[in-house]
Design a protein around this motif. Structure first.
Motif, short mmCIF file in Angstrom:
data_model
loop_
_atom_site.label_atom_id
_atom_site.label_comp_id
_atom_site.label_asym_id
_atom_site.label_seq_id
_atom_site.Cartn_x
_atom_site.Cartn_y
_atom_site.Cartn_z
N LEU A 135 43.29 -36.95 -7.91
CA LEU A 135 43.59 -38.42 -7.57
C LEU A 135 42.59 -39.21 -6.96
N ASP A 136 41.37 -38.83 -6.85
CA ASP A 136 40.16 -39.61 -6.38
C ASP A 136 39.88 -40.50 -7.35
N PRO A 137 39.90 -41.81 -7.32
CA PRO A 137 39.83 -43.10 -8.07
C PRO A 137 38.06 -43.02 -8.70
N ARG A 138 37.38 -42.37 -7.84
CA ARG A 138 35.95 -42.18 -8.28
C ARG A 138 35.86 -40.75 -8.76
N HIS A 139 36.57 -40.21 -9.37
CA HIS A 139 36.35 -38.94 -9.87
C HIS A 139 36.84 -38.81 -11.38
N LEU A 140 36.11 -38.11 -12.31
CA LEU A 140 36.41 -38.17 -13.88
C LEU A 140 36.26 -36.74 -14.49
N SER A 141 36.98 -36.65 -15.38
CA SER A 141 36.84 -35.44 -16.35
C SER A 141 36.26 -35.78 -17.80
N LEU A 142 35.37 -35.07 -18.32
CA LEU A 142 35.12 -35.33 -19.53
C LEU A 142 35.38 -34.30 -20.70
N ASN A 143 35.59 -34.62 -21.73
CA ASN A 143 35.97 -33.63 -22.75
C ASN A 143 34.75 -33.01 -23.68
N PRO A 144 34.51 -32.03 -24.28
CA PRO A 144 33.49 -31.51 -24.80
C PRO A 144 32.59 -32.17 -25.48
N ALA A 145 33.05 -33.34 -26.37
CA ALA A 145 32.14 -34.13 -27.10
C ALA A 145 31.28 -35.10 -26.01
N ALA A 146 32.00 -35.57 -25.10
CA ALA A 146 31.03 -36.26 -23.71
C ALA A 146 30.10 -35.59 -23.20
N MET A 147 30.60 -34.23 -22.74
CA MET A 147 29.45 -33.49 -22.00
C MET A 147 28.46 -33.02 -22.83
N ALA A 148 28.65 -32.99 -24.10
CA ALA A 148 27.61 -32.52 -25.12
C ALA A 148 26.25 -33.56 -25.02
N ARG A 149 26.92 -34.82 -24.60
CA ARG A 149 25.87 -35.94 -24.56
C ARG A 149 25.07 -35.94 -23.09
N LEU A 150 25.28 -35.07 -22.35
CA LEU A 150 24.90 -35.04 -20.98
C LEU A 150 24.14 -34.04 -20.58
N PRO A 151 23.18 -34.13 -19.46
CA PRO A 151 22.45 -32.79 -19.05
C PRO A 151 23.65 -31.85 -18.64
N PRO A 152 23.33 -30.53 -18.88
CA PRO A 152 24.19 -29.61 -18.34
C PRO A 152 24.66 -29.55 -17.03
N ASP A 153 23.75 -29.73 -16.08
CA ASP A 153 24.06 -30.07 -14.54
C ASP A 153 24.68 -31.25 -14.10
N ALA A 154 24.89 -32.26 -14.94
CA ALA A 154 25.27 -33.60 -14.35
C ALA A 154 26.63 -33.58 -13.57
N LYS A 155 26.21 -34.10 -12.31
CA LYS A 155 27.35 -34.09 -11.28
C LYS A 155 27.78 -35.52 -11.11
N GLN A 156 27.20 -36.41 -11.59
CA GLN A 156 27.39 -38.08 -11.28
C GLN A 156 27.15 -38.54 -12.62
N LEU A 157 27.80 -39.65 -12.93
CA LEU A 157 27.89 -40.25 -13.97
C LEU A 157 28.20 -41.80 -13.80
N ASN A 158 27.25 -42.61 -14.26
CA ASN A 158 27.56 -44.11 -14.06
C ASN A 158 28.12 -44.52 -15.53
N LEU A 159 29.35 -45.34 -15.12
CA LEU A 159 30.06 -45.82 -16.49
C LEU A 159 29.80 -47.31 -16.16
N ARG A 160 29.69 -48.16 -17.51
CA ARG A 160 29.76 -49.55 -17.52
C ARG A 160 30.71 -49.83 -18.42
#
Length: 852
Positions: A137-162
């Motif tokens: 329920l945290d507005p600054r918390h998100l979940s990614l699907n496998p296609a999005a996670m494949a575009r990020l480093p494996p240990d990514a903990k923060q993500l900036n969205l624009r």
């Protein structure tokens, strides 16, 4: 006589003619394999798209939307209080941009929802590992699907969205990356509703509300009993698989018809092989008749051979199809280059539906083989056995009437003008029938064309035209014209279809190249890399166009506003392009309407061909447009129709100045830049990017050469499978004419021995066969060219406009056509001469003494 006896009699014949029978078997195998492989890939693409859509949208009973766009969030409270609802899930969707592990930005689809409500309705949007409800329920918390996670480093903990909002302003927000979700498809970020509203700049708005009814409630009953809030409408969720199926039906049908080309070509090869086999075995079959085998049993003997070919070819084709489908999925994607369904492929599944389809395609291969065997079998049934044993009555198959070929051709041309059926407006069934009749008519005309071609022998030098060799060629061409039709049938079909596809694809590519030059006249193009909730491009930053004009690098700058509009009486949104319109530079498809056809306040619009056909519009017709589904109307009239190869949906164009006066919207979404002389395109991107001081990554830059190259590369990828199918069918046809020519030559060994007995030399016999092969191959090549050009006219002027709503100018690639004709001619001539060299060896004289 039992079937076991028939099998024992068939086996020696099959073994004796193993080479030709193997070629016929290969043609059936490839035909079934290609047809079923294309079906597997098409079905896989639709099924995976449906699964991906279901994982994103869930399975609600009703979907509530706003009549004028977004829903106010207060509607959720009103609807949730209505009785008979088990789940009420508010949803907000949009697009955002993130920075990948390669340092390049990539786009994500954003879904904001109430996890407590939508989790039960759509489990694929729930994280795989729920640590705490508070995190969800945290507005600054998100979940990614496998296609999005494949575009990020494996240990990514923060993500900036624009993300951008409708005004063009963009927002940057940091989110904590939580456990992933299992939703399939392209990169996706799942947020709490409040976080999505803040990111997308849409506080207090919803795109839809998904409703799950209580058990026992029907959608119709619930809607009758519960009044909806003002401005809202409810309907069952759209069937995304059906929508994609309808959108791609024309492409899939055309590809399926093309995939059957090899099987259709192979059927004539089977017919030629079986006819030649029967012709060579006439004395044996007649002897069996004298010894007591009935006509029915002789027919069963031939049918059993065709049945064996069909069964073996179909089974091998089905096995090969699965391997080809897997290979095609890896090389071209499950969509075969169509460019829809951006999700990753999950492999091929052989469910009950696919097994039924396998049975259908297997039965089709069997039927093709049996149909190709029917006429030779019928000729054996009516064979006069006593006359055949005495060397008489060898012409078993009846000659076709002279009028049949022209009648079939006229029927084919007449069918080309028949409009499509109203229930299937995108399927040119009559045009397909026209092509079929033209092919049959071309085959039926071969004997007549061959007899006409004999007149060319009179042009030979004096002394040669009246020689014994030429006389023999004349007599054989007259007597064996039906045999020539059998030899040429397969290659004529393959060559004419190959010519037709070559002309159609070449015409389309040339028309696309000209269209790109007209629609992309500038040197450089700029657009926002951000997207709005409907997938439309976000507006360019305010003042950027003025900065480009003031930079001194541009000789001319023009803008375009891409948006959505609604046509009065038509529920779906239409793509709008508002730009400066120069009518003499538009790729128009027809005449313009006179300016007198408009009322004083009506604005001129230019519609694409799809919209014209979809709504049955015509130049000069008056319409009303809305900027929102229920907004005020603006009178317009259709000034003209333009070709639009960029989309398979309706779109319209409006002068930018008229759009701004109507809407009051000064924003631009694309910028066209003509560079001043001396400024290279390679430097222009850097210079134009430097003009955007803040967040230059929000803009995308492309030179006109890059856009044209990318467009043509997409075109070539889309037609890659077409070239492969065309090559396979042509290969079968070439092998067919080679096999038929060589088999006929080898079957005439006794004739050659007799000619040598009568005083002809081996060189004389080879010249005779060379002249026969050149005449036959030349007639086949020219007939295939003429028939192919007729088929290409139907493809270019009938099939493509009806299927895809794309008109084009016909273009003839003569060098490729001549190379194709040369290959067919040389294949027939080379095969005949090679077989002739073998058949006229030292022992050919002994063939006269053979006791049949």
């Amino acid at each position: 006589m039992s079937w076991s006896w028939l099998a024992q009699l068939s086996w020696p014949a099959l073994r004796h003619q193993a080479g030709r029978q193997l070629l016929a078997l290969l043609s059936i195998t490839l035909g079934v394999a290609l047809a079923y492989a294309v079906h597997l890939l098409n079905s896989s693409a639709l099924n995976e798209f449906s699964s991906a859509a279901a994982s994103l949208n869930g399975r609600p009973d009703l979907v509530l939307r706003g009549k004028q766009g977004a829903l106010p969030e207060s509607v959720y409270t009103e609807v949730a209080a209505l009785p008979g609802l088990a789940l009420v899930s508010p949803v907000l969707e949009g697009h955002a941009q993130a920075l990948g592990s390669d340092g390049k930005p990539f786009g994500l689809r954003v879904i904001g929802h109430d996890v407590l409500q939508s989790g039960a309705m759509n489990p694929d949007l729930l994280p795989s590992n729920i640590s705490s409800i508070g995190a969800l329920l945290d507005p600054r918390h998100l979940s990614l699907n496998p296609a999005a996670m494949a575009r990020l480093p494996p240990d990514a903990k923060q993500l900036n969205l624009r993300a951008a909002n409708a005004s063009g302003a963009a927002a940057n927000l940091d989110f904590a990356v939580g456990p992933g979700v299992g939703a399939a498809g392209s990169p996706l970020a799942v947020l709490d509703l409040a976080g999505a509203q803040q990111l997308l700049g849409r506080i207090g708005e919803l795109d839809r509300i998904d409703l799950r009814l209580e058990v026992g409630q029907s959608a119709e009953q619930w809607l009758r009993q519960n009044p909806l809030p003002p401005g809202a409408s409810a309907a069952p969720p759209p069937d995304e698989a059906s929508r994609l199926g309808a959108m791609t039906r024309a492409y899939r049908v055309n590809l399926g018809v093309l995939s059957l080309m090899a099987l259709f070509t192979g059927s004539f090869l089977v017919f030629a092989v079986m006819s030649l086999s029967v012709a060579q075995r006439q004395p044996q079959l007649a002897l069996l008749g004298v010894l007591g085998m009935s006509a029915k049993e002789r027919v069963g003997l031939i049918i059993s051979e065709g049945l064996g070919l069909g069964l073996l070819g179909s089974l091998a084709g089905l096995a090969l199809a699965y391997a080809l489908a897997i290979l095609g999925q890896q090389m071209l994607g499950a969509d075969l280059g169509i460019g829809v369904g951006k999700h990753a492929s999950q492999g091929l599944a052989l469910d009950a539906e696919q097994i039924r389809a396998a049975a259908l395609f297997g039965a089709l291969g069997l039927l093709v083989s049996l149909a190709a065997t029917a006429l030779p079998a019928w000729s054996v049934r009516r064979m006069p056995v006593a006359q055949v044993l005495r060397g008489l009555g060898n012409q078993l198959e009846p000659a076709l009437p002279t009028w049949l070929g022209p009648a079939l051709l006229v029927t084919g041309f007449a069918l080309a003008f028949v409009p499509p059926l109203p229930q299937w407006p995108d399927l040119p069934l009559a045009a397909y029938a026209a092509m079929f009749f033209l092919l049959l008519g071309g085959i039926a005309c071969v004997p007549v064309l061959l007899r006409w071609a004999l007149g060319l022998l009179d042009w030979l030098p004096q002394g040669l035209s009246d020689s014994a060799t030429v006389a023999l060629v004349r007599e054989r061409a007259r007597d064996q014209s039906a045999e020539a039709s059998r030899a040429l049938a397969g290659v004529l079909v393959a060559l004419s279809l190959s010519v037709a596809m070559l002309v159609m694809v070449g015409s389309f590519r040339d028309s696309l190249h000209s269209w790109l030059a007209q629609m992309l006249p500038a040197d450089f193009y700029v657009r926002s890399s951000l997207r709005l909730q409907a997938g439309q491009g976000a507006p360019l930053p305010p003042g950027y166009a003025d900065a480009v004009r003031a930079s001194g690098w541009a000789e001319k700058v023009a803008g375009q506003r891409s948006a959505l509009v609604w046509i009065e009486g038509h529920g779906d949104a239409i793509d709008l392009m508002a730009r400066a319109v120069q009518e003499d530079q538009l790729p128009l498809a027809g005449p313009l309407a006179a300016a007198l056809d408009r009322s004083e306040n009506a604005l001129p619009i230019y519609i694409n061909e799809h919209l014209r056909d979809q709504l049955r519009l015509r130049p000069g017709q008056a319409l009303s447009l809305r900027l929102t589904p229920a907004g005020p109307t603006q009178a317009v009239f259709v000034r003209g129709v333009w070709r639009d190869y960029a989309r398979q949906s309706g779109a319209l164009m409006l002068p930018l100045s008229d759009y701004r006066r109507w809407s009051g919207d000064p924003q631009l979404t694309e910028l066209y830049v003509w560079l001043k002389p001396g400024i290279a395109s390679a430097d222009a991107g850097v210079k134009l990017k430097a003009l955007q001081k803040t967040n230059p990554e929000d803009l995308e830059f492309a030179a006109v050469g890059e856009l044209k190259t990318m467009s043509l590369r997409i075109f070539d990828r889309s037609f890659a499978v077409t070239h492969w199918l065309q090559a396979v069918a042509l290969g079968i046809g070439l092998f067919g004419i080679a096999a038929s020519q060589s088999a006929q030559v080898l079957a005439r060994r006794r004739e050659f021995g007799l000619l040598l007995h009568l005083g002809l030399t081996r060189a004389d016999v080879l010249r005779l066969l060379a002249l026969e092969a050149a005449l036959l191959s030349g007639v086949g090549a020219l007939a295939g060219l003429g028939l192919g050009l007729a088929l290409s006219a139907i493809l270019v002027w009938v099939v493509n406009p009806q299927s895809f709503h794309w008109s084009m100018d016909i273009s003839l690639p003569w060098p490729r056509l001549f190379a194709l004709l040369g290959a067919v001619f040389l294949a027939g001539l080379s095969a005949a001469m090679l077989a002739a060299w073998r058949a006229t060896g030292a022992d050919v004289v002994q063939a006269v003494k053979e006791d049949w």
